[in-house]
Design a protein around this motif. Structure first.
Motif, PDB file in Angstrom:
ATOM      1  N   ALA A   1     -17.665  47.846  15.749  1.00 41.53           N
ATOM      2  CA  ALA A   1     -18.822  48.734  15.646  1.00 41.53           C
ATOM      3  C   ALA A   1     -18.760  49.482  14.323  1.00 41.53           C
ATOM      4  O   ALA A   1     -17.675  49.811  13.839  1.00 41.53           O
ATOM      5  CB  ALA A   1     -18.830  49.719  16.805  1.00 41.53           C
ATOM      6  N   PRO A   2     -19.908  49.755  13.703  1.00 40.38           N
ATOM      7  CA  PRO A   2     -19.896  50.544  12.464  1.00 40.38           C
ATOM      8  C   PRO A   2     -19.344  51.940  12.722  1.00 40.38           C
ATOM      9  O   PRO A   2     -19.574  52.525  13.784  1.00 40.38           O
ATOM     10  CB  PRO A   2     -21.368  50.590  12.053  1.00 40.38           C
ATOM     11  N   GLN A   3     -18.608  52.445  11.774  1.00 39.80           N
ATOM     12  CA  GLN A   3     -17.962  53.749  11.928  1.00 39.80           C
ATOM     13  C   GLN A   3     -18.618  54.833  11.075  1.00 39.80           C
ATOM     14  O   GLN A   3     -18.344  56.013  11.254  1.00 39.80           O
ATOM     15  CB  GLN A   3     -16.474  53.641  11.558  1.00 39.80           C
ATOM     16  N   ARG A   4     -19.470  54.423  10.155  1.00 39.89           N
ATOM     17  CA  ARG A   4     -20.055  55.390   9.217  1.00 39.89           C
ATOM     18  C   ARG A   4     -21.499  55.708   9.589  1.00 39.89           C
ATOM     19  O   ARG A   4     -22.274  54.810   9.937  1.00 39.89           O
ATOM     20  CB  ARG A   4     -20.022  54.840   7.790  1.00 39.89           C
ATOM     21  N   THR A   5     -21.846  56.988   9.508  1.00 35.49           N
ATOM     22  CA  THR A   5     -23.249  57.374   9.650  1.00 35.49           C
ATOM     23  C   THR A   5     -23.876  57.404   8.255  1.00 35.49           C
ATOM     24  O   THR A   5     -23.171  57.572   7.253  1.00 35.49           O
ATOM     25  CB  THR A   5     -23.399  58.760  10.290  1.00 35.49           C
ATOM     26  N   ILE A   6     -25.195  57.240   8.224  1.00 31.86           N
ATOM     27  CA  ILE A   6     -25.892  57.386   6.950  1.00 31.86           C
ATOM     28  C   ILE A   6     -26.871  58.555   7.074  1.00 31.86           C
ATOM     29  O   ILE A   6     -27.469  58.760   8.129  1.00 31.86           O
ATOM     30  CB  ILE A   6     -26.640  56.099   6.545  1.00 31.86           C
ATOM     31  N   PRO A   7     -27.012  59.344   6.026  1.00 31.89           N
ATOM     32  CA  PRO A   7     -27.954  60.469   6.085  1.00 31.89           C
ATOM     33  C   PRO A   7     -29.382  59.952   6.215  1.00 31.89           C
ATOM     34  O   PRO A   7     -29.733  58.913   5.652  1.00 31.89           O
ATOM     35  CB  PRO A   7     -27.735  61.192   4.748  1.00 31.89           C
ATOM     36  N   LEU A   8     -30.201  60.681   6.954  1.00 33.43           N
ATOM     37  CA  LEU A   8     -31.550  60.217   7.258  1.00 33.43           C
ATOM     38  C   LEU A   8     -32.399  60.002   6.007  1.00 33.43           C
ATOM     39  O   LEU A   8     -33.278  59.129   5.981  1.00 33.43           O
ATOM     40  CB  LEU A   8     -32.237  61.214   8.194  1.00 33.43           C
ATOM     41  N   TRP A   9     -32.127  60.786   4.952  1.00 32.52           N
ATOM     42  CA  TRP A   9     -32.962  60.675   3.759  1.00 32.52           C
ATOM     43  C   TRP A   9     -32.892  59.273   3.132  1.00 32.52           C
ATOM     44  O   TRP A   9     -33.854  58.819   2.511  1.00 32.52           O
ATOM     45  CB  TRP A   9     -32.580  61.725   2.705  1.00 32.52           C
ATOM     46  N   LEU A  10     -31.757  58.571   3.342  1.00 32.15           N
ATOM     47  CA  LEU A  10     -31.605  57.260   2.714  1.00 32.15           C
ATOM     48  C   LEU A  10     -32.560  56.215   3.321  1.00 32.15           C
ATOM     49  O   LEU A  10     -33.359  55.610   2.589  1.00 32.15           O
ATOM     50  CB  LEU A  10     -30.153  56.801   2.819  1.00 32.15           C
TER      51      LEU A  10
ATOM     52  N   ALA B   1     -23.641  50.606   9.015  1.00 35.75           N
ATOM     53  CA  ALA B   1     -23.657  52.043   9.305  1.00 35.75           C
ATOM     54  C   ALA B   1     -24.814  52.318  10.265  1.00 35.75           C
ATOM     55  O   ALA B   1     -25.608  51.435  10.585  1.00 35.75           O
ATOM     56  CB  ALA B   1     -23.816  52.846   8.018  1.00 35.75           C
ATOM     57  N   TYR B   2     -24.904  53.549  10.743  1.00 40.09           N
ATOM     58  CA  TYR B   2     -25.921  53.893  11.731  1.00 40.09           C
ATOM     59  C   TYR B   2     -26.429  55.313  11.504  1.00 40.09           C
ATOM     60  O   TYR B   2     -25.774  56.132  10.841  1.00 40.09           O
ATOM     61  CB  TYR B   2     -25.365  53.746  13.157  1.00 40.09           C
ATOM     62  N   VAL B   3     -27.605  55.588  12.057  1.00 42.52           N
ATOM     63  CA  VAL B   3     -28.192  56.926  12.003  1.00 42.52           C
ATOM     64  C   VAL B   3     -27.762  57.683  13.254  1.00 42.52           C
ATOM     65  O   VAL B   3     -27.669  57.108  14.350  1.00 42.52           O
ATOM     66  CB  VAL B   3     -29.737  56.837  11.924  1.00 42.52           C
ATOM     67  N   ASP B   4     -27.502  58.953  13.109  1.00 44.33           N
ATOM     68  CA  ASP B   4     -27.068  59.790  14.236  1.00 44.33           C
ATOM     69  C   ASP B   4     -28.274  60.152  15.093  1.00 44.33           C
ATOM     70  O   ASP B   4     -28.972  61.134  14.839  1.00 44.33           O
ATOM     71  CB  ASP B   4     -26.379  61.051  13.713  1.00 44.33           C
TER      72      ASP B   4
END
Length: 329
Positions: free
Chosen positions: A251-260, A196-199
């Motif tokens: 490529a990863p398709q999911r974003t992860i929330p920044l708090w994680l 996953a990735y950060v936006d």
């Protein structure tokens, strides 16, 4: 007669590419290397190596006899534990190098700052050389140290030294020996360790264009001016998609929330590091990703003739270099 260039940081990513460009352009090169430096990036090159440190008392004697200086060296770390080394190397080291350059009779110095010293604007705002975030708003000790180092260069200019400041954005390409945080992204992608990735977003430039930016600043830059050496603003998602198209990997398709990642990095640095664990995720690095780091490099393009090579080619060359060097396993 060939112009003699003195360079600090020649063993690093930007420095190794700059040394090769200088040699290609007919310069003679003398490089400062620390006793513990890895010399892999300079192996086989026809240059003079002098052993020393940025804060050496006799640094001017090591510089003497050269015409121009490229101060590329900097300590790069986003970890809290390295804050004292950041100021020692980046701020005091820059003060020392500039003083030694003046004593050695250097005609012109190119100082490698960073867009880190400029800061960021409002979310998704593209900023240029006229922007300056208040130093207290710069995220982390690395960015603050680069800001204060740039102030050392400006003070030296006010005292009469001929210094041009260049501010690279995010270089990519070959010879990323450590590697850089962007190189780490490429490697994690190649190793399929990025689910996953950060936006967020950043400005990318071919590292060889950064090298040309240094040489063009030497030839055409105005003393005391800063020049952003950047090219293309890309979201992290767009960067990962380009890596996917070049490698055939998904490529990863999911974003992860920044708090994680913020929570993970805080635990890593605040709780586990004091127990002797080597941190794997810098808290300041995660905090930086909160705002896209977008920049306008048009001043260097117009005034210096900074090249704008395709980012896809730079990514391909970075991938090939990492694979050839055995980094991708």
């Amino acid at each position: 007669m060939a112009i003699k260039a003195f360079i600090t940081g020649g063993t690093g990513f930007i420095g190794a590419n700059l040394v090769r460009l200088l040699l290609d352009q007919g310069y003679e090169v003398r490089a400062l290397v620390r006793s513990q430096s890895r010399l892999d990036n300079l192996k086989g090159l026809d240059i003079e190596l002098v052993e020393g440190d940025l804060n050496d008392a006799n640094l001017s004697e090591k510089i003497r006899g050269t015409n121009v200086l490229f101060h590329v060296a900097a300590h790069y770390s986003l970890y809290q534990r390295d804050r004292h080394q950041l100021y020692q190397s980046n701020v005091l080291g820059t003060r020392s190098v500039l003083k030694a350059a003046q004593q050695a009779g250097i005609e012109r110095t190119i100082y490698t700052s960073s867009v880190a010293a400029i800061g960021v604007g409002n979310p998704s705002e593209i900023v240029n050389e006229t922007h300056q975030s208040p130093v207290e708003k710069l995220v982390g000790h690395y960015k603050k140290s680069k800001y204060w180092a740039e102030q050392e260069a400006k003070k030296a200019v006010q005292k009469g030294q001929d210094i041009v400041i260049v501010n690279p954005s995010t270089p990519i390409g070959p010879w990323d020996i450590k590697p850089t945080p962007t190189g780490e992204i490429i490697l994690r992608f190649l190793r399929r360790k990025m689910p996953a990735y950060v936006d967020t977003g950043l400005n990318l430039i071919d590292v060889r264009d950064v090298s040309w930016g240094h040489l063009l600043a030497l030839e055409k830059g105005k003393s005391g001016e800063r020049y952003i050496l950047g090219h293309q603003n890309l979201s992290l998602k767009a960067l990962l998609d380009q890596l996917s198209s070049l490698t055939g990997l998904s490529a990863p398709q999911r974003t992860i929330p920044l708090w994680l990642p913020l929570t993970m990095a805080w635990i890593d640095e605040s709780l586990l590091t004091p127990l002797g664990k080597t941190p794997s995720l810098p808290l300041d690095g995660v905090r930086m990703s909160k705002s896209p780091m977008y920049y306008d490099g048009s001043k260097a393009v117009k005034e210096l003739g900074l090249p704008q090579s395709p980012i896809k080619k730079a990514l391909q060359d970075a991938i090939s270099w990492f694979i050839d060097q055995g980094y991708s396993y």
